[in-house]
Design an enzyme around this catalytic site. Structure first.
Site, PDB file in Angstrom:
ATOM      1  N   CYS A  46      -2.816  -3.345  -0.670  1.00  0.00           N
ATOM      2  CA  CYS A  46      -3.925  -3.473   0.282  1.00  0.00           C
ATOM      3  C   CYS A  46      -3.376  -3.762   1.673  1.00  0.00           C
ATOM      4  CB  CYS A  46      -4.910  -4.523  -0.221  1.00  0.00           C
ATOM      5  SG  CYS A  46      -6.561  -4.242   0.435  1.00  0.00           S
ATOM      6  N   HIS A 101      -6.143  -3.030  -5.384  1.00  0.00           N
ATOM      7  CA  HIS A 101      -5.453  -4.190  -5.969  1.00  0.00           C
ATOM      8  C   HIS A 101      -5.113  -3.942  -7.440  1.00  0.00           C
ATOM      9  CE1 HIS A 101      -5.981  -7.092  -2.676  1.00  0.00           C
ATOM     10  NE2 HIS A 101      -7.056  -6.387  -2.414  1.00  0.00           N
ATOM     11  N   GLU A 135      -3.089  -5.483  -9.282  1.00  0.00           N
ATOM     12  CA  GLU A 135      -2.732  -6.701 -10.021  1.00  0.00           C
ATOM     13  C   GLU A 135      -3.846  -7.194 -10.936  1.00  0.00           C
ATOM     14  OE1 GLU A 135      -3.322  -6.476  -6.780  1.00  0.00           O
ATOM     15  OE2 GLU A 135      -4.159  -8.289  -5.905  1.00  0.00           O
TER      16      GLU A 135
HETATM   17  N1  GLN Z   1      -7.462  -7.190   5.868  1.00  0.00           N
HETATM   18  C1  GLN Z   1      -7.350  -5.886   5.332  1.00  0.00           C
HETATM   19  C2  GLN Z   1      -8.695  -5.184   5.293  1.00  0.00           C
HETATM   20  O1  GLN Z   1      -9.710  -5.794   5.360  1.00  0.00           O
HETATM   21  C3  GLN Z   1      -6.729  -5.909   3.934  1.00  0.00           C
HETATM   22  C4  GLN Z   1      -7.555  -6.640   2.926  1.00  0.00           C
HETATM   23  C5  GLN Z   1      -6.810  -6.959   1.660  1.00  0.00           C
HETATM   24  O2  GLN Z   1      -5.596  -6.972   1.630  1.00  0.00           O
HETATM   25  N2  GLN Z   1      -7.528  -7.279   0.605  1.00  0.00           N
HETATM   26  O3  GLN Z   1      -8.753  -3.982   5.180  1.00  0.00           O
END
Ligand code: GLN
Length: 553
Positions: free
Chosen positions: A388, A514, A516
């Site tokens: 992400c 994500h 994970e």
């Molecule tokens: N801050 C980034 C976004 O909002 C990544 C968010 C995250 O890593 N969950 O796109």
């Protein structure tokens, strides 16, 4: 005759905590789930958090640790991660309840006039809403048994309506259809070398005051629990001897189901609830735990983030790394690297790791250090997994290299950048978000055959969980591709870049989702497997001097 309100005949196990928090109630719930599932009983679980926030999504990691995201996009307590990993199921938003949700839905109904001028009270309105939400889990999951954890400890002011609701359910559902399990802690007095039962007695007294008599007491302790201690708890708390179950601190959390199985907990639950159960099959689990406990060759991974002093903030990432390492019979050693330290030019710790992982996050603090970590991984050809925010950082770093400029950025961190390689692009999205401003929950992703991602998954269409606002900006797609960025995963219509990797690199992969959250001990996530598989082949040469940024771009 009990009056059954449940849509189907689900049975319930209510788990409360006593004495102190953080004694592993979540792991106990998850482990009970493992044991029932191993007997082919369909299980689901729910966490009730008595705090007033609507969900943990907006809570600081300092307060709450990781936000666990379900397939349907709910932002939940990290205990749901334990439930999913241990029981091997995917939960939904119904499995996460807070007082904030309960009160806000009641107040909404009141404002709409649904109560026809009646007085709204904790009993019955709040308790009815809690009971409705508990039963909803049975309904949406179709489970035979729902394990319901009440957060906090008995005696907390906010927890009272939840305890009252589960007390009422004994009448509603019938006493044979539910079980109350109380998890306590036995402190050890070093001077006399003895375990004390008094706090447990008081905690049970407090439960009884509310009208709940526990059927089972799980006694967490750092020390072996003697028969005399169990007998004493049984006598003072009026709980059968066989239902006083020791929960002695183990080497790995994955051992807890085995300890509870050997203590007879699952058989007791099956007989008390009159469940139709198969024979327990924990052979695979036992085998994995044996392997986990056996010394293995270490693999050193640097986790670069801004909350590294709070290990719980990256709980699922840590677990997923452990699962993948076990797959290769390695033991993961995580070096928790504060991104702020890297931004001050201190790369020495990166020299000592075989792979770099940059997990998710929000806000500018620490970003420049993460970019440094990505530069280091790219230039030294060290395997890198960007999750992400970690993918966004990887794109920013690569764009700075391609455009030979320090300017490329995400508009989250620099709204006036000339190169907004990561940006808010709602029109790029295929599906419009439901309510929130974040893209959350499962979205499909089409993989590029032959890429690291394609090879890792051995599938072409995958579904992964998202939680972010910003996206890769397609305006830069061609130019970055020409520079060597590979788009290894996109939305099926090709419009959104979901994964990218660096072409001239052994394994540098970023994903906008994500992974994970889906990893399990018996199913290490493909991307983590790919990452650890590449990292294990890295031979460390600690004499090698790290490149200063100015020379590496
Ligand atoms: N801050 C980034 C976004 O909002 C990544 C968010 C995250 O890593 N969950 O796109």
């Amino acid at each position: 005759m009990p009056f059954f309100l449940s849509p189907r005949m689900a049975k319930y196990i209510f788990v409360t905590g006593g004495v102190v928090s953080s004694v592993g109630k979540g792991i106990a719930v998850a482990s009970m789930g493992t044991l029932l599932r191993s007997r082919r009983i369909k299980v689901s679980a729910q966490k009730n958090d008595p705090y007033l926030n609507v969900d943990p999504g907006t809570l600081s990691p300092y307060q709450h640790g990781e936000v666990f995201v379900t397939q349907d996009g709910a932002e939940t307590d990290l205990d749901l991660g334990h439930y999913e990993r241990f029981i091997g199921i995917d939960l939904t938003a119904a499995s996460s309840v807070t007082s904030g949700q309960v009160y806000s839905s009641i107040i909404d109904q009141e404002r709409r006039g649904d109560f026809l001028g009646g007085t709204i009270q904790v009993v019955p309105h709040v308790t009815n809403e809690i009971k409705r939400r508990i039963r909803l889990v049975a309904e949406v999951s179709g489970a035979d048994v729902v394990i319901v954890e009440i957060g906090g400890t008995v005696g907390d002011i906010e927890g009272q309506p939840f305890l009252e609701a589960i007390r009422q359910m004994r009448k509603d559902e019938g006493k044979d259809n539910l079980l109350y399990v109380h998890v306590t802690f036995l402190p050890h007095i070093a001077a006399t070398d003895e375990l004390k039962t008094k706090p447990t007695q008081h905690s049970v007294k407090e439960l009884r005051r509310i009208g709940i008599q526990p059927d089972v007491i799980l006694c967490r302790s750092d020390w072996e629990i003697s028969r005399e201690i169990k007998d004493k708890i049984s006598l003072f708390c009026d709980v059968d001897k066989e239902a006083i179950i020791p929960l002695v601190t183990s080497e790995t959390i994955y051992e807890v189901p085995l300890l509870l199985e050997d203590a007879g907990l699952a058989d007791l639950i099956v007989s008390r609830l009159g469940l139709e159960a198969g024979a327990s099959d924990l052979d695979d689990w036992r085998e994995m735990v044996t392997r986990l406990k056996f010394p293995r060759e270490p693999i050193r991974i640097g986790l670069v983030g801004k909350y590294v002093e709070l290990r719980d903030a990256y709980y699922s990432v840590r677990e997923a790394l452990g699962h993948a390492a076990l797959f290769y019979n390695r033991e993961v050693q995580i070096d928790w690297i504060d991104s702020g330290e890297l931004a001050r030019g201190r790369y020495d710790r990166l020299k000592k790791v075989q792979g770099v992982i940059v997990p998710g996050g929000f806000g500018y603090r620490g970003i420049e250090g993460m970019v440094e970590a990505a530069t280091y991984a790219r230039v030294h050809k060290i395997p890198y997994l960007g999750i992400c925010l970690g993918m966004q950082v990887m794109v920013i770093e690569f764009a700075r290299h391609v455009f030979n400029s320090p300017d490329p950025n995400s508009t989250e961190f620099d709204p006036s950048t000339l190169y907004p390689v990561i940006d808010l692009l709602p029109d790029q999205r295929v599906i419009v978000d439901k309510g929130g401003t974040m893209r959350r929950g499962n979205y499909p992703c089409q993989l590029l055959p032959g890429s690291h991602a394609g090879r890792a998954y051995e599938e072409s269409l995958i579904y992964e969980r998202h939680r972010h606002r910003y996206e890769f900006n397609n305006q830069f797609r061609t130019r970055l591709q020409e520079g060597g960025l590979v788009y290894s995963g996109t939305s099926p219509d090709g419009l959104i870049v979901e994964m990218c990797e660096i072409s001239d690199h052994p394994w540098m992969v970023g994903c906008q989702f994500h992974p994970e959250f889906r990893s399990r001990l018996n199913w290490p996530h493909p991307l983590f497997r790919g990452f650890i598989g590449a990292a294990k082949d890295v031979l460390l040469d600690e004499s090698q001097a790290p490149l200063p940024l100015s020379q590496s771009a």
